[in-house]
Motif scaffolding. Structure first.
Motif, PDB file in Angstrom:
ATOM      1  N   ILE A  29      14.150  63.365  -4.758  1.00  0.00           N
ATOM      2  CA  ILE A  29      14.222  63.063  -6.181  1.00  0.00           C
ATOM      3  C   ILE A  29      14.513  64.374  -6.898  1.00  0.00           C
ATOM      4  CG2 ILE A  29      12.997  62.215  -8.198  1.00  0.00           C
ATOM      5  CD1 ILE A  29      11.340  60.480  -6.259  1.00  0.00           C
ATOM      6  N   GLN A  30      15.645  64.403  -7.551  1.00  0.00           N
ATOM      7  CA  GLN A  30      16.094  65.615  -8.212  1.00  0.00           C
ATOM      8  C   GLN A  30      15.327  65.849  -9.504  1.00  0.00           C
ATOM      9  OE1 GLN A  30      20.296  65.702  -8.510  1.00  0.00           O
ATOM     10  NE2 GLN A  30      20.349  67.501  -9.745  1.00  0.00           N
ATOM     11  N   SER A  31      15.030  67.115  -9.780  1.00  0.00           N
ATOM     12  CA  SER A  31      14.395  67.481 -11.042  1.00  0.00           C
ATOM     13  C   SER A  31      15.488  67.558 -12.101  1.00  0.00           C
ATOM     14  CB  SER A  31      13.691  68.830 -10.898  1.00  0.00           C
ATOM     15  OG  SER A  31      13.323  69.309 -12.163  1.00  0.00           O
ATOM     16  N   LEU A  32      15.496  66.588 -12.996  1.00  0.00           N
ATOM     17  CA  LEU A  32      16.555  66.525 -14.005  1.00  0.00           C
ATOM     18  C   LEU A  32      16.532  67.731 -14.945  1.00  0.00           C
ATOM     19  CD1 LEU A  32      18.971  64.908 -14.943  1.00  0.00           C
ATOM     20  CD2 LEU A  32      17.445  63.605 -16.419  1.00  0.00           C
ATOM     21  N   LYS A  65      27.743  62.634  -4.491  1.00  0.00           N
ATOM     22  CA  LYS A  65      26.634  61.780  -4.899  1.00  0.00           C
ATOM     23  C   LYS A  65      25.475  62.647  -5.381  1.00  0.00           C
ATOM     24  CE  LYS A  65      27.569  58.155  -1.517  1.00  0.00           C
ATOM     25  NZ  LYS A  65      27.009  57.450  -0.359  1.00  0.00           N
ATOM     26  N   PRO A  66      24.636  62.114  -6.244  1.00  0.00           N
ATOM     27  CA  PRO A  66      23.475  62.888  -6.705  1.00  0.00           C
ATOM     28  C   PRO A  66      22.527  63.260  -5.570  1.00  0.00           C
ATOM     29  CG  PRO A  66      23.827  60.975  -8.104  1.00  0.00           C
ATOM     30  CD  PRO A  66      24.763  60.855  -6.943  1.00  0.00           C
ATOM     31  N   SER A  67      22.388  62.376  -4.591  1.00  0.00           N
ATOM     32  CA  SER A  67      21.557  62.697  -3.420  1.00  0.00           C
ATOM     33  C   SER A  67      22.053  61.876  -2.240  1.00  0.00           C
ATOM     34  CB  SER A  67      20.079  62.406  -3.703  1.00  0.00           C
ATOM     35  OG  SER A  67      19.884  61.030  -3.915  1.00  0.00           O
ATOM     36  N   TYR A  68      21.701  62.325  -1.048  1.00  0.00           N
ATOM     37  CA  TYR A  68      22.125  61.671   0.181  1.00  0.00           C
ATOM     38  C   TYR A  68      20.899  61.348   1.017  1.00  0.00           C
ATOM     39  CZ  TYR A  68      26.876  63.247  -0.817  1.00  0.00           C
ATOM     40  OH  TYR A  68      28.094  63.442  -1.399  1.00  0.00           O
ATOM     41  N   GLY A  69      20.954  60.210   1.721  1.00  0.00           N
ATOM     42  CA  GLY A  69      19.928  59.927   2.706  1.00  0.00           C
ATOM     43  C   GLY A  69      20.082  60.907   3.854  1.00  0.00           C
ATOM     44  N   TYR A  70      19.025  61.121   4.569  1.00  0.00           N
ATOM     45  CA  TYR A  70      19.115  62.100   5.652  1.00  0.00           C
ATOM     46  C   TYR A  70      18.470  61.529   6.887  1.00  0.00           C
ATOM     47  CZ  TYR A  70      19.578  66.725   7.653  1.00  0.00           C
ATOM     48  OH  TYR A  70      19.957  67.772   8.427  1.00  0.00           O
ATOM     49  N   PRO A  71      19.095  61.578   8.031  1.00  0.00           N
ATOM     50  CA  PRO A  71      20.418  62.139   8.308  1.00  0.00           C
ATOM     51  C   PRO A  71      21.517  61.187   7.851  1.00  0.00           C
ATOM     52  CG  PRO A  71      19.476  61.250  10.315  1.00  0.00           C
ATOM     53  CD  PRO A  71      18.434  61.088   9.232  1.00  0.00           C
ATOM     54  N   ASN A  72      22.713  61.745   7.707  1.00  0.00           N
ATOM     55  CA  ASN A  72      23.862  60.938   7.328  1.00  0.00           C
ATOM     56  C   ASN A  72      25.042  61.376   8.189  1.00  0.00           C
ATOM     57  OD1 ASN A  72      25.331  63.122   5.773  1.00  0.00           O
ATOM     58  ND2 ASN A  72      23.468  62.992   4.537  1.00  0.00           N
ATOM     59  N   HIS A  98      25.538  65.805   5.036  1.00  0.00           N
ATOM     60  CA  HIS A  98      25.308  66.375   3.714  1.00  0.00           C
ATOM     61  C   HIS A  98      23.816  66.626   3.561  1.00  0.00           C
ATOM     62  CE1 HIS A  98      29.332  65.748   2.154  1.00  0.00           C
ATOM     63  NE2 HIS A  98      29.296  64.498   2.579  1.00  0.00           N
ATOM     64  N   HIS A  99      23.462  67.638   2.805  1.00  0.00           N
ATOM     65  CA  HIS A  99      22.060  67.898   2.503  1.00  0.00           C
ATOM     66  C   HIS A  99      21.561  66.858   1.515  1.00  0.00           C
ATOM     67  CE1 HIS A  99      21.613  71.777   4.503  1.00  0.00           C
ATOM     68  NE2 HIS A  99      22.881  71.977   4.167  1.00  0.00           N
ATOM     69  N   LYS A 100      20.252  66.670   1.474  1.00  0.00           N
ATOM     70  CA  LYS A 100      19.683  65.723   0.518  1.00  0.00           C
ATOM     71  C   LYS A 100      20.048  66.101  -0.912  1.00  0.00           C
ATOM     72  CE  LYS A 100      15.647  64.606   3.275  1.00  0.00           C
ATOM     73  NZ  LYS A 100      14.178  64.581   3.315  1.00  0.00           N
ATOM     74  N   ASP A 101      20.051  67.394  -1.188  1.00  0.00           N
ATOM     75  CA  ASP A 101      20.324  67.892  -2.545  1.00  0.00           C
ATOM     76  C   ASP A 101      21.671  68.599  -2.627  1.00  0.00           C
ATOM     77  OD1 ASP A 101      19.605  70.056  -0.991  1.00  0.00           O
ATOM     78  OD2 ASP A 101      18.443  71.021  -2.569  1.00  0.00           O
ATOM     79  N   GLU A 102      22.657  68.029  -1.981  1.00  0.00           N
ATOM     80  CA  GLU A 102      23.993  68.635  -1.902  1.00  0.00           C
ATOM     81  C   GLU A 102      24.585  68.943  -3.286  1.00  0.00           C
ATOM     82  OE1 GLU A 102      27.573  69.370   0.731  1.00  0.00           O
ATOM     83  OE2 GLU A 102      25.573  68.758   1.296  1.00  0.00           O
ATOM     84  N   LYS A 103      24.439  68.019  -4.227  1.00  0.00           N
ATOM     85  CA  LYS A 103      25.014  68.217  -5.555  1.00  0.00           C
ATOM     86  C   LYS A 103      24.360  69.407  -6.253  1.00  0.00           C
ATOM     87  CE  LYS A 103      26.597  65.657  -9.507  1.00  0.00           C
ATOM     88  NZ  LYS A 103      26.907  64.324  -9.962  1.00  0.00           N
ATOM     89  N   TYR A 104      23.057  69.523  -6.156  1.00  0.00           N
ATOM     90  CA  TYR A 104      22.364  70.662  -6.780  1.00  0.00           C
ATOM     91  C   TYR A 104      22.804  71.967  -6.130  1.00  0.00           C
ATOM     92  CZ  TYR A 104      18.885  73.772  -8.626  1.00  0.00           C
ATOM     93  OH  TYR A 104      18.275  74.836  -9.248  1.00  0.00           O
ATOM     94  N   GLN A 105      22.889  71.983  -4.794  1.00  0.00           N
ATOM     95  CA  GLN A 105      23.279  73.209  -4.093  1.00  0.00           C
ATOM     96  C   GLN A 105      24.689  73.648  -4.456  1.00  0.00           C
ATOM     97  OE1 GLN A 105      22.452  73.500   0.074  1.00  0.00           O
ATOM     98  NE2 GLN A 105      20.502  72.429  -0.118  1.00  0.00           N
TER      99      GLN A 105
END
Length: 152
Positions: free
Chosen positions: A11-14, A105-112, A116-123
């Motif tokens: 869950i991303q910190s908005l 995507k805002p977040s990804y399930g893991y593993p996929n 992709h990392h769970k927080d790929e968009k933030y990174q």
């Protein structure tokens, strides 16, 4: 007794994400060409690498830009290619495409399957922040002198 296993979703910190995107917006504006029209380009020299910042499209509330690495490539890595959208009404900027891939995507399930990392968009946006800071603090604008116009 039944035990239900819950998956720990990311869950991303908005507020943290929006702060990052606000910083990206301010720095991206400093690197844009003076004329903010489609197809306008500015080149930035950072170390031994040259990057081209191109305005792809301009709308009332948004602007899409491409950041393309033109020289200084490491042989084993693909050159940098990012598409960034600037939202003028919210004053935020975020990566919408990278390396010619589809939307992030805002977040990804893991593993996929694509790892992709769970927080790929933030990174990716944190990388954009670091790159923009480096360009603003240490980059140089590449000047294209036209000696045939009689001014030089």
């Amino acid at each position: 007794m039944t035990v239900i296993a819950s998956k720990n979703r990311y869950i991303q910190s908005l507020p943290k994400y929006l702060t990052l995107c606000e910083h990206n917006y301010v720095r991206a504006l400093k690197l844009l060409p003076n004329e903010r029209l489609p197809e306008q380009v500015r080149k930035v020299q950072l170390g031994s690498s040259t990057f081209m910042i191109k305005i792809d499209s301009v709308a009332k509330y948004t602007m899409d830009i491409s950041i393309i690495q033109q020289s200084g490539n490491v042989k084993q890595l693909k050159p940098l290619y990012l598409t960034v959208r600037l939202y003028h009404d919210a004053k935020v900027a975020e990566i919408i495409h990278h390396d010619y891939h589809q939307r992030i995507k805002p977040s990804y399930g893991y593993p996929n399957p694509k790892m992709h990392h769970k927080d790929e968009k933030y990174q990716l946006n944190a990388f954009l922040y670091d790159w923009l800071v480096a360009c603003v603090e240490n980059g140089r604008a590449v000047l294209n002198w036209d000696v045939n116009n009689g001014l030089v």
